[in-house]
Design a protein around this motif. Structure first.
Motif, mmCIF file in Angstrom:
data_model
loop_
_atom_site.group_PDB
_atom_site.id
_atom_site.type_symbol
_atom_site.label_atom_id
_atom_site.label_comp_id
_atom_site.label_asym_id
_atom_site.label_seq_id
_atom_site.Cartn_x
_atom_site.Cartn_y
_atom_site.Cartn_z
ATOM 1 N N ARG A 101 0.840 -1.173 0.048
ATOM 2 C CA ARG A 101 0.097 -0.021 -0.041
ATOM 3 C C ARG A 101 0.866 1.287 -0.030
ATOM 4 O O ARG A 101 0.545 2.299 -0.720
ATOM 5 N N GLN A 104 2.373 1.695 -3.293
ATOM 6 C CA GLN A 104 1.405 2.195 -4.657
ATOM 7 C C GLN A 104 0.906 3.586 -4.244
ATOM 8 O O GLN A 104 0.979 4.672 -5.236
ATOM 9 N N LEU A 105 0.764 3.860 -3.075
ATOM 10 C CA LEU A 105 0.372 5.392 -2.560
ATOM 11 C C LEU A 105 1.726 6.390 -3.185
ATOM 12 O O LEU A 105 1.405 7.520 -3.598
ATOM 13 N N VAL A 108 1.409 6.637 -7.152
ATOM 14 C CA VAL A 108 0.420 7.360 -7.642
ATOM 15 C C VAL A 108 0.556 8.805 -8.081
ATOM 16 O O VAL A 108 0.425 9.054 -9.395
ATOM 17 N N ILE A 146 1.057 -0.576 -10.087
ATOM 18 C CA ILE A 146 -0.214 0.098 -10.133
ATOM 19 C C ILE A 146 -1.218 -0.923 -10.786
ATOM 20 O O ILE A 146 -2.313 -0.712 -10.381
ATOM 21 N N SER A 149 -4.068 -2.796 -8.664
ATOM 22 C CA SER A 149 -4.343 -2.082 -7.249
ATOM 23 C C SER A 149 -5.795 -1.398 -7.258
ATOM 24 O O SER A 149 -6.304 -1.031 -8.344
ATOM 25 N N ASN A 151 -5.973 1.567 -6.857
ATOM 26 C CA ASN A 151 -5.756 3.086 -7.243
ATOM 27 C C ASN A 151 -5.985 2.915 -8.812
ATOM 28 O O ASN A 151 -6.180 4.090 -9.428
ATOM 29 N N ALA A 154 -9.055 4.948 -9.965
ATOM 30 C CA ALA A 154 -8.851 6.250 -9.686
ATOM 31 C C ALA A 154 -8.035 6.985 -10.791
ATOM 32 O O ALA A 154 -8.286 8.199 -11.168
#
Length: 177
Positions: A101, A104-105, A108, A146, A149, A151, A154
């Motif tokens: 996580r 991934q954050l 982004v 990504i 995921s 995300n 989004a």
């Protein structure tokens, strides 16, 4: 007449006249300080401060310790708590999920910056959806984490909103594959 004086005599006279000049200036402008120095008064002695009429009213006033403006107010919505009252939300995922996580954050914003660059290029060059898919291939290989995921949806929504051309759901579904 000046040819009768030597340079040495001229320089001695100039030094003597200069010394007398600065001695006169010192006596005129620093007379009080020289008198205090010669009389042996201490340099640390401060002259007595002049009292003003309104200062007598303020002597012993309890508000004297406070600033004239007052105490600083805490901004609205912020509260001060002691350290033992501070707590954090409980952990809801395991270690493997937490690491993925965080990665991934962190990715982004990088993907969004890459997309902004691609959109800028496409806008300036008059690109279409096929050009976008070919340029997006580099982003897909660079940020493979990504794909799949939470995300991804989004990012696809961001692409739909900011693309300089209409993009279909089918193209968006196949972007990360």
């Amino acid at each position: 007449m000046l040819h009768f004086f030597t340079w040495q005599q001229f320089l001695v006279a100039a030094v003597i006249f200069t010394a007398v000049w600065y001695l006169v200036l010192a006596l005129l402008f620093f007379r009080d300080k020289l008198a205090a120095l010669l009389s042996g008064k201490s340099k640390n002695e401060q002259p007595e401060k002049l009292k003003r009429e309104w200062e007598e009213e303020l002597e012993g006033d309890p508000e004297e310790e406070n600033d004239l403006i007052g105490e600083q107010a805490v901004p609205e919505g912020i509260s001060e708590v002691e350290a033992h009252m501070l707590g954090f939300a409980p952990k809801v995922w395991d270690e493997d999920e937490a690491d993925s996580r965080e990665v991934q954050l962190g990715l982004v914003p990088d993907v969004l910056e890459e997309l902004k660059t691609i959109f800028h290029i496409l806008e300036n060059e008059g690109g279409n959806a096929e050009d976008f898919v070919s340029l997006f291939g580099m982003v897909k290989t660079k940020y493979a984490g990504i794909a799949g995921s939470p995300n991804e949806a989004a990012i696809n929504e961001y692409i739909r909103e900011n693309a300089p051309f209409p993009i279909s759901d089918e193209v968006l579904a196949n972007l990360w594959n």
